[in-house]
Design an enzyme around this catalytic site. Structure first.
Site, PDB file in Angstrom:
ATOM      1  N   ASP A   8      57.039 -22.385   3.428  1.00 24.33           N
ATOM      2  CA  ASP A   8      58.109 -22.046   4.378  1.00 24.33           C
ATOM      3  C   ASP A   8      58.005 -22.804   5.692  1.00 24.33           C
ATOM      4  OD1 ASP A   8      58.967 -20.221   2.468  1.00 24.33           O
ATOM      5  OD2 ASP A   8      57.703 -18.631   3.281  1.00 24.33           O
ATOM      6  N   LYS A  11      60.605 -27.320   4.896  1.00 23.96           N
ATOM      7  CA  LYS A  11      60.694 -28.566   4.129  1.00 23.96           C
ATOM      8  C   LYS A  11      62.142 -28.847   3.736  1.00 23.96           C
ATOM      9  CE  LYS A  11      57.961 -26.507   1.202  1.00 23.96           C
ATOM     10  NZ  LYS A  11      57.571 -25.290   1.935  1.00 23.96           N
ATOM     11  N   GLY A  35      61.780 -21.182  -1.891  1.00 21.57           N
ATOM     12  CA  GLY A  35      63.069 -20.843  -1.278  1.00 21.57           C
ATOM     13  C   GLY A  35      63.256 -21.812  -0.133  1.00 21.57           C
ATOM     14  N   HIS A  36      64.064 -22.830  -0.341  1.00 23.34           N
ATOM     15  CA  HIS A  36      64.240 -23.883   0.667  1.00 23.34           C
ATOM     16  C   HIS A  36      65.621 -23.733   1.298  1.00 23.34           C
ATOM     17  CE1 HIS A  36      60.993 -26.615  -1.368  1.00 23.34           C
ATOM     18  NE2 HIS A  36      60.565 -25.406  -1.060  1.00 23.34           N
ATOM     19  N   GLN A 223      56.147 -24.921  -1.825  1.00 24.95           N
ATOM     20  CA  GLN A 223      55.011 -24.170  -1.277  1.00 24.95           C
ATOM     21  C   GLN A 223      54.320 -25.016  -0.186  1.00 24.95           C
ATOM     22  OE1 GLN A 223      55.096 -24.092  -5.140  1.00 24.95           O
ATOM     23  NE2 GLN A 223      56.623 -22.629  -4.482  1.00 24.95           N
TER      24      GLN A 223
HETATM   25  P1  GDP Z   1      60.921 -24.143   3.245  1.00 26.71           P
HETATM   26  O1  GDP Z   1      60.578 -23.219   2.133  1.00 26.71           O
HETATM   27  O2  GDP Z   1      59.750 -24.949   3.693  1.00 26.71           O
HETATM   28  O3  GDP Z   1      62.115 -25.011   2.974  1.00 26.71           O
HETATM   29  O4  GDP Z   1      61.298 -23.198   4.501  1.00 26.71           O
HETATM   30  P2  GDP Z   1      62.235 -21.885   4.455  1.00 26.71           P
HETATM   31  O5  GDP Z   1      63.624 -22.304   4.237  1.00 26.71           O
HETATM   32  O6  GDP Z   1      61.669 -20.876   3.534  1.00 26.71           O
HETATM   33  O7  GDP Z   1      62.013 -21.316   5.910  1.00 26.71           O
HETATM   34  C1  GDP Z   1      62.308 -22.037   7.061  1.00 26.71           C
HETATM   35  C2  GDP Z   1      63.341 -21.271   7.891  1.00 26.71           C
HETATM   36  O8  GDP Z   1      63.365 -21.772   9.228  1.00 26.71           O
HETATM   37  C3  GDP Z   1      64.773 -21.433   7.388  1.00 26.71           C
HETATM   38  O9  GDP Z   1      65.466 -20.253   7.623  1.00 26.71           O
HETATM   39  C4  GDP Z   1      65.319 -22.569   8.252  1.00 26.71           C
HETATM   40  O10 GDP Z   1      66.729 -22.536   8.379  1.00 26.71           O
HETATM   41  C5  GDP Z   1      64.653 -22.277   9.572  1.00 26.71           C
HETATM   42  N1  GDP Z   1      64.361 -23.446  10.439  1.00 26.71           N
HETATM   43  C6  GDP Z   1      64.126 -24.728  10.093  1.00 26.71           C
HETATM   44  N2  GDP Z   1      63.747 -25.461  11.175  1.00 26.71           N
HETATM   45  C7  GDP Z   1      63.756 -24.620  12.232  1.00 26.71           C
HETATM   46  C8  GDP Z   1      63.447 -24.753  13.629  1.00 26.71           C
HETATM   47  O11 GDP Z   1      63.052 -25.805  14.108  1.00 26.71           O
HETATM   48  N3  GDP Z   1      63.599 -23.640  14.397  1.00 26.71           N
HETATM   49  C9  GDP Z   1      64.018 -22.448  13.895  1.00 26.71           C
HETATM   50  N4  GDP Z   1      64.144 -21.428  14.749  1.00 26.71           N
HETATM   51  N5  GDP Z   1      64.277 -22.262  12.594  1.00 26.71           N
HETATM   52  C10 GDP Z   1      64.159 -23.335  11.768  1.00 26.71           C
HETATM   53  P1  IMO Z   2      58.363 -22.479  -0.405  1.00 24.76           P
HETATM   54  O1  IMO Z   2      58.582 -23.666  -1.303  1.00 24.76           O
HETATM   55  C1  IMO Z   2      55.756 -19.180   0.827  1.00 24.76           C
HETATM   56  C2  IMO Z   2      53.152 -17.460  -2.253  1.00 24.76           C
HETATM   57  C3  IMO Z   2      53.438 -16.031  -2.657  1.00 24.76           C
HETATM   58  C4  IMO Z   2      52.039 -15.573  -3.051  1.00 24.76           C
HETATM   59  C5  IMO Z   2      51.452 -16.819  -3.704  1.00 24.76           C
HETATM   60  C6  IMO Z   2      51.541 -16.821  -5.222  1.00 24.76           C
HETATM   61  O2  IMO Z   2      59.604 -21.760  -0.048  1.00 24.76           O
HETATM   62  O3  IMO Z   2      57.532 -22.876   0.768  1.00 24.76           O
HETATM   63  P2  IMO Z   2      53.566 -17.202  -6.934  1.00 24.76           P
HETATM   64  O4  IMO Z   2      54.858 -16.470  -7.071  1.00 24.76           O
HETATM   65  O5  IMO Z   2      53.732 -18.661  -6.644  1.00 24.76           O
HETATM   66  O6  IMO Z   2      52.628 -16.945  -8.057  1.00 24.76           O
HETATM   67  O7  IMO Z   2      52.876 -16.511  -5.634  1.00 24.76           O
HETATM   68  O8  IMO Z   2      52.176 -17.916  -3.176  1.00 24.76           O
HETATM   69  N1  IMO Z   2      54.310 -18.383  -2.347  1.00 24.76           N
HETATM   70  C7  IMO Z   2      55.002 -18.837  -1.301  1.00 24.76           C
HETATM   71  N2  IMO Z   2      54.900 -18.540   0.008  1.00 24.76           N
HETATM   72  N3  IMO Z   2      56.652 -20.110   0.415  1.00 24.76           N
HETATM   73  C8  IMO Z   2      56.748 -20.442  -0.891  1.00 24.76           C
HETATM   74  O9  IMO Z   2      57.538 -21.444  -1.332  1.00 24.76           O
HETATM   75  C9  IMO Z   2      55.932 -19.763  -1.821  1.00 24.76           C
HETATM   76  N4  IMO Z   2      55.779 -19.822  -3.163  1.00 24.76           N
HETATM   77  C10 IMO Z   2      54.790 -18.989  -3.466  1.00 24.76           C
HETATM   78  O10 IMO Z   2      53.948 -15.286  -1.584  1.00 24.76           O
HETATM   79  O11 IMO Z   2      51.279 -15.298  -1.899  1.00 24.76           O
HETATM   80 MG    MG Z   3      60.609 -21.178   1.674  1.00 27.57          MG
END
Ligand code: GDP
Ligand code: IMO
Ligand code: MG
Length: 431
Positions: A8, A11, A35-36, A223
């Site tokens: 998270d 990316k 979850g991107h 991840q």
């Molecule tokens: P990923 O799994 O690495 O793609 O990240 P996620 O989407 O799970 O979580 C990142 C969250 O931060 C999302 O809701 C983005 O829209 C938000 N986001 C991305 N860059 C920034 C930033 O610079 N500031 C803030 N406040 N939110 C951001």
């Molecule tokens: P993105 O791509 C954050 C964590 C789960 C758990 C561990 C194992 O959005 O960054 P799994 O379901 O993979 O067997 O769970 O890894 N986990 C993540 N945490 N972002 C993710 O993906 C994750 N994918 C798995 O919360 O601790």
């Molecule tokens: Mg994510």
């Protein structure tokens, strides 16, 4: 593009932003646990399997052998995008070598997740990730995407279901075992085949040909490196190689083609699920980071654990992944504090440690040693170039670059594409 923490790191935002500078975007490991988030104007897209280049019709998107696919989620994603005017089926190819997360994997994940390891639950995303990768390595009960084309689907599914029912009963889960219905699963698989087979093909040779033709590929990690099955905080990890070492194995692209590695990290740390987290803040500050950064899981909605930036962990994952450039995200979120901390070392059993330990039980004993910096305490969401950031923010970025031993080349100040500052974009993308 590699996440350097526990996932998270945002990316998705960066991959979407850089996709137009490339011909192809490639997802090479993980599955629907990812979850991107991509924000495009007033639209927010949450992608689980689909590469984050999917909103750009001129960019070809690939899901390669290292990914595990949960077909119901994938079809929902495809239909969801189509209903919003994005047609993902035209610029997507899925590897026939990828493995499928089958209904029994979801049930097994549920059953396993109820159990603790080392006294703590892993807290998986319940997307069947661990059980599917386990069957992939075990081979006998694996189900690959190519198997959707098999003429004896019913027999294959019946054979596996029989063993899986025994397994679930052995885990004292008779009600989960009873949910496995061969006829229903075979019917569902026929439907998945209708939807997915037109996009299924040999991504390995196709990508090798693209490279030979001089095309530019952007590899999208899922991840974060601290969740890597071999190099992360085992056993509190995911079941694939989510650090940079996974790029080649998952995609089929040999190492010599990797020209630039961008490591993505937040200006603080978060973690979802169980496992050690040395800089975790179980305090009002942690709650403020969670509230301001809206730190709730994209896939599961769980509140993310929050803490200060950990340079011991990120220096380790940056070295492990061969990171050339650091992207530091969420700088706006830290703009609400008078002072900010960076963990510069761990104190473990009276010793000062800079190399991230292997053992989860040792990491659990680590006491973070902090350096306190002046906060910038202002709204930086409107910053569009480095000069727009106040001096304390510059000092923070420079110190992180120093401690991680990789320069910060990208700074993010909000979720939108335009809220991104490149130190030198042309140089970063010159490969
Ligand atoms: P990923 O799994 O690495 O793609 O990240 P996620 O989407 O799970 O979580 C990142 C969250 O931060 C999302 O809701 C983005 O829209 C938000 N986001 C991305 N860059 C920034 C930033 O610079 N500031 C803030 N406040 N939110 C951001
Ligand atoms: P993105 O791509 C954050 C964590 C789960 C758990 C561990 C194992 O959005 O960054 P799994 O379901 O993979 O067997 O769970 O890894 N986990 C993540 N945490 N972002 C993710 O993906 C994750 N994918 C798995 O919360 O601790
Ligand atoms: Mg994510």
């Amino acid at each position: 593009m590699i996440g350097l923490q526990w996932g998270d790191e945002a990316k998705g935002k960066l991959v979407d932003l850089l996709a137009p500078e490339h011909d192809c975007v490639v997802r090479y490991q993980g599955g629907a646990n990812a979850g991107h988030t991509v924000v495009s104007g007033d639209q927010v897209y949450k992608l689980h399997h689909l590469p984050s280049g999917i909103l750009h019709p001129q960019v070809m998107n690939f899901v390669t052998p290292g990914v595990v696919i949960e077909p119901t989620t994938l079809i929902r994603e495809l239909d969801g995008l189509a209903s919003r005017g994005v047609e993902p089926r035209t610029n997507l190819m899925i590897s026939e070598r990828s493995h499928m997360v089958m209904p029994w994997h979801l049930l097994e994940d549920q059953a396993m997740n109820a159990m603790a390891v080392q006294g703590e639950a892993i807290g998986t995303t319940l997307r069947g990730i661990g059980p599917c990768y386990r069957d992939k390595v075990g081979r006998n009960f694996a189900f690959r995407t190519t198997d959707l084309r098999a003429s004896d689907l019913h027999a294959r599914i019946a054979e596996i279901v029989e063993s899986k029912r025994d397994l679930l009963r052995g885990m004292n889960q008779p009600s989960l075992a009873a949910q496995l219905d061969v006829g229903a699963i075979t019917d569902a698989a026929a439907l998945w085949a209708q939807h997915l087979v037109p996009m299924v093909g040999d991504t390995t040779n196709r990508l090798l040909n693209e490279l030979d033709d001089g095309k530019r590929l952007l590899m999208e990690g899922a991840q974060g490196a601290l969740l890597d099955i071999d190099h992360g905080t085992y056993p509190f990890v995911t079941s694939s190689n989510s650090s940079g070492v996974g790029i080649c194995a998952g995609s089929g692209i040999p190492p010599r083609w990797i020209k630039r590695v961008i490591g993505v990290a937040k200006a603080y740390s978060t973690r979802v699920g169980g496992g050690p987290f040395p800089t975790e803040l179980n305090s009002e500050i942690g709650q403020r980071i969670r509230d301001i950064g809206r730190e709730y899981g994209t896939t599961t909605g769980r509140p993310r654990r929050c803490g200060w930036f950990d340079s011991v962990a990120v220096r380790y994952t940056a070295r492990l992944s061969g990171v050339d450039a650091l992207a530091l995200m969420m700088m706006d979120v830290l703009g609400h504090f008078d002072e900010v901390n960076i963990c510069v070392a761990y104190e473990i059993d009276g010793q000062l440690i800079r190399d991230f330990p292997c053992d989860a039980s040792v990491i659990r004993r680590a006491k973070p040693v902090y350096e306190t910096l002046q906060g910038w305490n202002c709204d930086v969401t409107g910053a569009r170039e480095l000069a727009d950031l106040p001096p304390p923010a510059h000092a923070f970025l420079a110190r992180i670059g120093e401690l991680v031993e990789v320069p910060v080349e990208i700074v993010s100040v909000g979720p939108d594409r335009c809220q991104t500052i490149f130190v030198d974009k042309a140089a970063l993308l010159d490969y």
